[in-house]
Design a protein around this motif. Structure first.
Motif, short mmCIF file in Angstrom:
data_model
loop_
_atom_site.label_atom_id
_atom_site.label_comp_id
_atom_site.label_asym_id
_atom_site.label_seq_id
_atom_site.Cartn_x
_atom_site.Cartn_y
_atom_site.Cartn_z
N PRO A 184 -3.24 -2.90 -0.31
CA PRO A 184 -2.09 -2.74 -1.06
C PRO A 184 -2.34 -1.53 -2.08
N ALA A 185 -3.60 -1.05 -2.26
CA ALA A 185 -3.82 0.09 -3.18
C ALA A 185 -3.34 1.26 -2.33
N MET A 186 -3.15 1.26 -1.12
CA MET A 186 -2.72 2.35 -0.50
C MET A 186 -1.39 2.84 -0.84
N LEU A 187 -0.46 1.95 -0.96
CA LEU A 187 1.08 2.20 -1.39
C LEU A 187 1.31 2.88 -2.61
N HIS A 188 0.48 2.43 -3.48
CA HIS A 188 0.58 2.99 -4.77
C HIS A 188 -0.01 4.40 -4.75
N LEU A 189 -1.37 4.53 -4.21
CA LEU A 189 -1.86 5.68 -4.34
C LEU A 189 -1.28 6.92 -3.64
N ILE A 190 -0.50 6.54 -2.51
CA ILE A 190 0.61 7.67 -1.83
C ILE A 190 1.41 8.30 -2.43
N CYS A 191 2.13 7.03 -3.10
CA CYS A 191 3.35 7.00 -3.55
C CYS A 191 3.48 7.59 -5.18
N CYS A 192 2.32 7.18 -5.74
CA CYS A 192 2.22 7.20 -7.23
C CYS A 192 1.20 7.69 -7.92
N VAL A 193 0.01 8.30 -7.03
CA VAL A 193 -0.92 9.03 -7.24
C VAL A 193 -1.11 10.28 -6.94
N ARG A 194 -1.20 10.21 -5.45
CA ARG A 194 -1.18 11.64 -4.61
C ARG A 194 0.18 12.37 -4.94
N ALA A 195 1.20 11.69 -5.08
CA ALA A 195 2.59 12.35 -5.07
C ALA A 195 2.72 13.17 -6.46
N ALA A 205 5.39 -4.11 -13.05
CA ALA A 205 6.17 -4.68 -11.98
C ALA A 205 6.16 -4.26 -10.70
N LEU A 206 5.50 -2.94 -10.32
CA LEU A 206 5.29 -2.29 -8.99
C LEU A 206 3.79 -3.05 -8.48
N TYR A 207 2.99 -3.04 -9.57
CA TYR A 207 1.59 -3.76 -9.06
C TYR A 207 1.79 -5.15 -8.61
N GLN A 208 2.72 -5.85 -9.23
CA GLN A 208 2.88 -7.09 -8.96
C GLN A 208 4.03 -7.55 -7.80
N ASP A 209 4.60 -6.66 -7.71
CA ASP A 209 5.48 -6.78 -6.35
C ASP A 209 4.79 -6.28 -5.07
N ILE A 210 3.92 -5.26 -4.99
CA ILE A 210 3.05 -5.04 -3.99
C ILE A 210 2.21 -6.28 -3.70
N MET A 213 -4.65 -6.09 -8.42
CA MET A 213 -3.56 -6.06 -7.69
C MET A 213 -4.27 -6.71 -6.26
N ILE A 214 -5.20 -6.38 -5.76
CA ILE A 214 -5.86 -6.96 -4.51
C ILE A 214 -6.19 -8.19 -4.77
N ASN A 215 -6.79 -8.43 -5.83
CA ASN A 215 -7.33 -9.99 -6.11
C ASN A 215 -5.87 -11.05 -6.20
N LEU A 216 -4.99 -10.53 -6.90
CA LEU A 216 -3.47 -11.31 -6.80
C LEU A 216 -3.14 -11.52 -5.41
N ALA A 217 -3.17 -10.46 -4.62
CA ALA A 217 -2.74 -10.75 -3.16
C ALA A 217 -3.51 -11.67 -2.50
N LEU A 218 -4.96 -11.53 -2.76
CA LEU A 218 -5.97 -12.47 -2.26
C LEU A 218 -5.72 -13.95 -2.69
N GLU A 219 -5.14 -14.18 -3.84
CA GLU A 219 -4.80 -15.73 -4.04
C GLU A 219 -4.14 -16.60 -2.97
#
Length: 376
Positions: free
Chosen positions: A145-156, A170-175, A230-236
């Motif tokens: 999940p981190a990769m989507l945020h990294l590519i769109c919001c950190v690297r860009a 809201a973005l972290y939660q939706d991902i 975010m990853i831990n929320l996904a892992l729930e």
């Protein structure tokens, strides 16, 4: 012959990251499709045949879990992420990260709407792999999940959030919620071994990259905490009988790399708090630093990537055994396993070795593991 009392649960004492070199005939078919000489159905048929042959080879070599080699993908990450709702792949002039050598075909992602998961071709990809795996466990790999945020919001450097994501929470939660659906969908198809591939942590370990991000006003320590949450929320969404691991990489394209630095800057946040079942950690060169950051590992299994997938030369067995025991000063030996440091073909181009050399690497990993662990 492996011990009958072999380790019962993934990750296994000798394991793999996921991707394998694409056979020449499959590369030719993909080029033929791009040239309009064959249909998409014909390419799919060729992929099916290549994956079936790959699985047979993996089983022949005694791997406890088999992958499809990522044979249907152009990139290890973009194909999956662009298949999520609200995400689009777009052309780019160049990659936002620079490999130390040749560069992949540039592309990136942008978030255009609510991130979600409904229909996705990777479900069918898993279904086919499951159908040809027989009695072998299927290992399926997707980007973290981190990769989507990294590519769109950190690297860009030109990221402008859509209205929904002006509140970044809201973005972290939706991902995370989209990934919950991914996990459940794959589980419903029979997936019991899933790997999240993640290069964000490799970047966050790199002192030069940390300085560059800080100059842009980005607090990587804060972002790292949000990524783990975010990853831990996904892992729930992970059922008790499913294993989910994370593979951490510093870049892998045509045997090159783009990040360098030991795990210390992220170790406490990541190893101490992330609730994956195991970490596949790159440790094939001095660029990954020492084993001291492993002191923050909790109950997770640690798969030591001590065998490089970037070059054909075989590592000296006793030297690898010694490094495993060095790591065991920080993590109990029974929590350790062995694998290549990365896949052999993170993009369709592949690393600079032959298929036979690739398989010799896998045989080496098995030989070493069977020396070290009685339950290999």
């Amino acid at each position: 012959m492996a011990n009958n009392n072999c380790k019962a649960k993934a990750p296994f004492r000798y394991d793999i990251v996921g991707s394998f070199l694409r056979p020449a005939e499959l590369k030719e078919k993909r080029a033929a499709l791009a040239a309009g000489k064959i249909t998409a159905a014909e390419l799919t048929e060729a992929e099916d045949q290549a994956i079936s042959a790959l699985v047979a080879k993996e089983k022949e070599l005694g791997l406890r879990a088999v992958t499809d080699g990522e044979f249907r993908r152009r990139y290890w990450h973009l194909d999956f992420l662009a298949g999520l709702d609200g995400v689009e792949e777009i052309k780019a002039e160049q990659w936002s990260v620079k490999f130390k050598g040749k560069q992949p075909k540039a592309a990136t992602l942008q978030i255009t709407d609510k991130v979600d998961f409904t229909h996705h071709p990777f479900i069918q990809h898993f279904r086919f792999l499951q159908s040809v795996a027989g009695d072998a466990l299927v290992k399926f790999t997707i980007p973290s999940p981190a990769m989507l945020h990294l590519i769109c919001c950190v690297r860009a450097e030109d990221y402008r959030p859509i209205d929904r994501y002006k509140d970044e929470g809201a973005l972290y939660q939706d991902i995370a919620l989209a990934y919950q659906k991914v996990i459940q969908a794959l589980y419903n198809e029979g997936c019991r071994y899933l790997q999240l591939d993640d290069t964000s942590w490799g970047e966050f370990c790199d002192a030069e990259k940390r300085r560059a991000y800080e100059e842009r006003g980005l607090d990587l320590d804060k972002i790292a905490v949000e990524y783990v949450k975010m990853i831990n929320l996904a892992l729930e969404a992970k059922p008790a009988d499913m294993t989910i691991t994370m593979h951490i990489c510093r870049g892998n394209f045509r045997s090159t790399w783009f990040s360098s630095g030991g795990y210390e800057p992220v170790a406490e946040t990541l190893f101490g708090s992330c609730k994956v079942d195991g970490f596949f950690l790159e440790y094939d060169s001095e660029r990954s630093g020492g084993f001291e950051p492993l002191r923050f590992i909790q109950k997770q299994q640690v798969v030591l990537g001590l065998i490089t997938s970037k070059s054909p030369e075989l590592e000296e067995e006793e030297a690898v055994v010694a490094r495993i025991h060095e790591a065991a000063k920080y993590v109990p030996l029974e929590q350790l396993c062995l694998s290549p440091q990365c896949g052999f073909s993170s993009t369709e181009e592949g690393n600079l070795l032959t298929e036979e050399q690739q398989w010799e690497k896998i045989k080496l990993i098995r030989r070493i593991a069977e020396k070290v662990w009685q339950d290999a």
